[in-house]
Design an enzyme around this catalytic site. Structure first.
Site, PDB file in Angstrom:
ATOM      1  N   GLY D 150       0.644  -1.179   0.122  1.00 40.15           N
ATOM      2  CA  GLY D 150      -0.221   0.241  -0.431  1.00 40.15           C
ATOM      3  C   GLY D 150       0.998   0.937  -0.209  1.00 40.15           C
ATOM      4  O   GLY D 150       2.192   0.973   0.374  1.00 40.15           O
ATOM      5  N   CYS D 151       0.698   2.889  -0.413  1.00 43.55           N
ATOM      6  CA  CYS D 151       1.384   3.474  -0.506  1.00 43.55           C
ATOM      7  C   CYS D 151       1.480   3.629   1.142  1.00 43.55           C
ATOM      8  O   CYS D 151       2.213   4.616   0.922  1.00 43.55           O
ATOM      9  CB  CYS D 151       0.014   4.878  -1.283  1.00 43.55           C
ATOM     10  SG  CYS D 151      -1.346   4.725  -0.604  1.00 43.55           S
ATOM     11  N   TYR D 152       0.703   4.205   1.717  1.00 41.94           N
ATOM     12  CA  TYR D 152       0.969   4.412   2.705  1.00 41.94           C
ATOM     13  C   TYR D 152       2.058   3.549   3.455  1.00 41.94           C
ATOM     14  O   TYR D 152       2.706   4.090   4.105  1.00 41.94           O
ATOM     15  CB  TYR D 152      -0.182   4.875   4.064  1.00 41.94           C
ATOM     16  CG  TYR D 152      -1.356   6.127   3.507  1.00 41.94           C
ATOM     17  CD1 TYR D 152      -1.008   7.202   4.104  1.00 41.94           C
ATOM     18  CD2 TYR D 152      -2.479   6.252   3.225  1.00 41.94           C
ATOM     19  CE1 TYR D 152      -1.917   8.616   3.794  1.00 41.94           C
ATOM     20  CE2 TYR D 152      -3.694   7.316   2.920  1.00 41.94           C
ATOM     21  CZ  TYR D 152      -3.040   7.974   3.622  1.00 41.94           C
ATOM     22  OH  TYR D 152      -3.545   9.748   2.863  1.00 41.94           O
ATOM     23  N   THR D 154       4.536   2.347   2.385  1.00 43.65           N
ATOM     24  CA  THR D 154       5.325   2.141   1.719  1.00 43.65           C
ATOM     25  C   THR D 154       5.870   3.577   2.708  1.00 43.65           C
ATOM     26  O   THR D 154       7.673   3.371   3.188  1.00 43.65           O
ATOM     27  CB  THR D 154       5.398   2.534   1.028  1.00 43.65           C
ATOM     28  OG1 THR D 154       4.871   1.260  -0.209  1.00 43.65           O
ATOM     29  CG2 THR D 154       6.690   2.784   0.069  1.00 43.65           C
ATOM     30  N   SER D 155       5.197   4.134   2.942  1.00 44.43           N
ATOM     31  CA  SER D 155       5.826   5.759   3.599  1.00 44.43           C
ATOM     32  C   SER D 155       6.213   5.939   4.849  1.00 44.43           C
ATOM     33  O   SER D 155       7.669   6.091   5.088  1.00 44.43           O
ATOM     34  CB  SER D 155       5.025   6.686   2.657  1.00 44.43           C
ATOM     35  OG  SER D 155       3.848   6.845   4.008  1.00 44.43           O
TER      36      SER D 155
END
Lengths: 337, 337, 337, 337
Positions: D150-152, D154-155
């Site tokens: 997921g994008c969040y 990863t960050s």
């Protein structure tokens, strides 16, 4: 009879917002606008938005001239410059709302350490009410000079002070993650605020070094009844105005969302400008208003309070008018609804 | 063997975009970046986007040093400054793409009148190919120096030149109403481009006085085979990049949307970067690309052509790479698809 | 005694803007909000911005109920739906401002052709004043029903009508290139207005087919004293609100910028909401206000007038309140300054 | 020989971004695009950005047809729908990158609890490598199926995992305050993402309920070597793309900014896409790239790590291509630089 008002430093965004509010104020007459420059532009050249609405020029006025032309002053000057002028204005009959940071910090060393300048009127520190009516209304009502709060502190303090006062959350470990629109950076062009630099971008800045951190410390310490230090991180949002603060705290005992919601709702029940709402709020709900919306949740045992304000209004000029109204015995909400 | 490339004036937005494109170019090695300042910052300090991608500092290089370090040069310098440098570089073996306006205008008086400076290399005016491959590909292929087109002119010329060449529209009464993102104004902070000034706002500027007007006149006159003057009005859009030009023309005889569409589609059939599309295009369709999308309608007897480009790519750095490819006998689309 | 006001269809952006304005109106009491749906949400659920400011629910009211609850009505309903309701309301004592397009077009065939529906109250067409006080103040003052103008027409008509009336510009060849913020598209989510589709993008739309074109034709024909047809092209700007129209016209005889400026300035000298300014205006100058700023230039023998308004205020709800004030004999600027 | 690639569900933003990347990939041929609808639009109708670049239609393909047409698949389908299809595809020779959440969560109950559906292929849970090469490169290299992160997550994971692995920060009390551009919400129009609703606004959402929370828990628990639970709060930023996560942690012993910076820099020294930078990063530094920039500070005894990625690239499609490259033994950075 109207209160004659002068605005010192009317060329920035808080100046424009003040003018918009005061032009609607039935008990105010705007009689002077000052500048520290030598030119005397018409206000419509400085703020084309005011074309046809106010026929005044910016002027370089002495203290005596200001005192003659006005009954009250809003000072929108840079820090240090502000206190230097206000020290003189305090010798006159003027009532003053200072929108700079100069009288917000009670402790001289803290001020001088964070602001990197010597305070020009240090003797008055600690004696000037902090202009957050939701916490200090009584002190404001009788005051001659008010320290108008910072925008980030307003958003954070309204979220956390009632919970600290009620002993619901610990003074330890408070995290305030704040996000502000770009108008908070003022009207001077700088690379970081050049449109193609900050548009379509989101950034953290001044991590651990922002001057609003000791201001939040001080007021929340007062609410907590003990000295505390917050972790405050500001961020820049690609929009004109609005601040959202996401505040994280440890409850002092097991609690739930409804309980926290209720403590906040009770605290602000009579307040004209603070609403405790159910859904996490968006800054747009309060854009252009003097309002603060708050929402609380307990997640995995920790308290999260989200607050939104318009940084230029409840975070600056609207609060200044609210304080002005209180200082002058006028209806607190005049020109603000 | 790779072409060694120097970029003169690499700190602006066209410089950054050039670097992004050239870093992907398999036949290019970037060997020098110049600045006119005394500091020598690392390129990652100037453009944090390039962190870890290019290990070069900006340097103040003489003509001789540049000629030693590179085989080709992209000049991203301000007008007048550019021609002064290029006049010297023309004495070396370097091939040069000039992204300034200095060699775009053939007539010295017109240049000096609109740009308000004396031209430092006026003898070369009129002899430098105008770098719009869709109109002048042959001249570009053999050239040592190319005048890379302006962003607004590219959008307007691609829309109107084929119709003028085909005699479908009158040279009289052309109206070009153009809208550009803010990156077109460059990277220097100015009040008009301070985020809270231009965000959430749309404005016209330089009405009747924009320097791209004579450039459009010149190229479209060439297409029409007669001298013409356009009415060109630029506007500022609160977005980073993109230009949309809405072009109004009188047809020379009764026509319809399909006919105009077909003339444009035929003209651009073999072009790798121009598409004639059915629906009025949005700038976002071409953001980040070297493409131009065109759409035509006949409404109430008049022709309307809408064109969109990315001002920093097809309107500047992408076109420059396209010209570079042609000048060096490389595949025209390299690094651009 | 206050005028009791009902808003029909209060859930959209014009409804919200009307509510904001009317909440400040000292002679207005908002007594009913209607919806055509079955749910009856509280207005603060529909518009969180109004939390704590208005304690009303949306209701499904009959004509009789509306007439009992209110003295005046603002109708913010879709076209055709609006006239169907208003035909009934005209049998009551209510005064009505219709914000739809239903009574703007005098000619039934034109209306039905452009709007693609049969008109539910065609007999009244041509008898309802067009609510642009700057042109038709007298007719508005005595009226029971007003057709509130479209947003694009307001911006175009204020720019061109005085010049047509004065015979300064030709009725032939008018080009109106207009640009609007996204709120003009209403509050219903559609793919074209999904944030990542229209943000950072600029597009033309409805080229030659927008319904505001015949509305502009009609009013400007009236000003010109002859039947005319304009070329009107709307564009979408990635911002919330604001319209800028760039209007191109041929002068009837040789003229210059000062002359055109003066004709406009003279025409609007007494108008409270129209300013003729020197620099090409930005929409932000009028955001949040009921004002229109105009600026004129003569370039290469043609006249260019640029006008800006806030599409939701002077282009919709502000104009509606201005008309309401005139219809009720109140000070025209009440709640609008 | 090129790898023939099919994209399942190519009509969204991750699909578009994948296509842009893969069109540049020298070892890839895009051979099929699927849709679950009955229409078969040309890809240029779905994504006008691709006009002239890819001549394929979306098709409704069976598993067998997909396996015949392609060697590898990127699945951009909604959760649950994805695993249902992939369960079948696993019977073929295809290699698969799943961009949905279906194989990210190892524990079936956790998945079903947070996603509210029964898992269609639960037997495979816990056996699919999590596609974050910076943590799990070896497992990815040999894999037939990858769960793209997921994008969040990863960050957040890139910011915190190295510090947890090194034992520098406590597993207790982690706060992840994340901010994302609107493209993260997908391409389906909804009221919350209608331009005038979310433009010029900043909001918190899914406070305590976002599905990326258990995903972060799981991966960071793995890094910490003990089960942990984070406090994760997502926010919506009015911009197209970009995620910034501000991560707060307690150090396990007294530390300073340089030490934390060094641990991160050492961890990522050989990584092609992660840079540890000095200044707090802005999302724009990584827009359009597969990169992550990290910056760390110790403030008042607590660790703050700020990370930025492009949510559509490193947070989705770029990571998918990176995983694809690793799975196929290609150079990891192909098409990504």
């Amino acid at each position: 009879m109207k209160v004659r008002v002068a605005i010192l430093g009317a060329s920035g965004y808080t100046g424009l917002e003040l003018l918009r509010l005061l032009l609607r104020h039935p008990q105010v007459e705007i009689t002077a606008l000052t500048t520290r420059r030598d030119e005397s532009p018409h206000i419509a050249e400085v703020h084309p938005q005011l074309t046809g609405q106010l026929d005044l020029r910016l002027e370089k006025l002495s203290t005596a001239e200001t005192a003659e032309r006005a009954d009250a002053v809003f000072a929108c000057l840079p820090h240090a410059a502000s206190a230097a002028v206000i020290a003189e204005l305090m010798e006159t009959d003027l009532k003053i709302v200072d929108l700079s940071a100069d009288y917000r910090i009670n402790d001289r060393a803290t001020y001088e350490n964070w602001y990197g300048v010597s305070h020009p009127d240090a003797g008055r520190l600690g004696k000037v009410p902090y202009g957050l009516p939701e916490l200090y209304r009584e002190a404001i009502q009788g005051a001659k000079l008010i320290a108008n709060p910072g925008c980030y502190p307003t958003s954070a303090i309204l979220a956390l002070a009632p919970l600290l006062q009620a002993g619901m959350i610990s003074a330890e470990g408070l995290v305030i993650d704040s996000k502000s629109g770009v108008s908070g950076a003022g009207r001077n062009p700088k690379p970081a605020f050049h449109f193609p630099e900050c548009n379509e971008s989101f950034s953290a800045y001044s991590v651990g070094t922002h001057r609003h951190m000791p201001e939040i410390d001080q007021v929340l310490s007062d609410s907590a009844g003990e000295s505390l230090e917050v972790l405050f991180t500001p961020h820049l949002v690609p929009m004109d105005r609005g601040i959202l603060s996401t505040c994280y705290a440890m409850p002092t005992s097991q609690t739930d969302s409804d309980t926290i919601h209720q403590v906040l709702a009770d605290y602000y029940r009579e307040e004209p400008f603070v609403e405790v709402v159910e859904s996490p709020p968006a800054t747009k709900q309060v854009t252009g208003t003097n309002r603060c919306h708050l929402s609380a949740r307990v997640v995995r045992g920790r308290v999260i309070v989200v607050s939104v304000i318009d940084n230029l209004i409840k975070g600056a000029s609207g609060a200044a008018v609210q304080n002005f109204n209180l200082m002058h015995g006028l209806e607190e909400t005049t020109a603000l609804i």
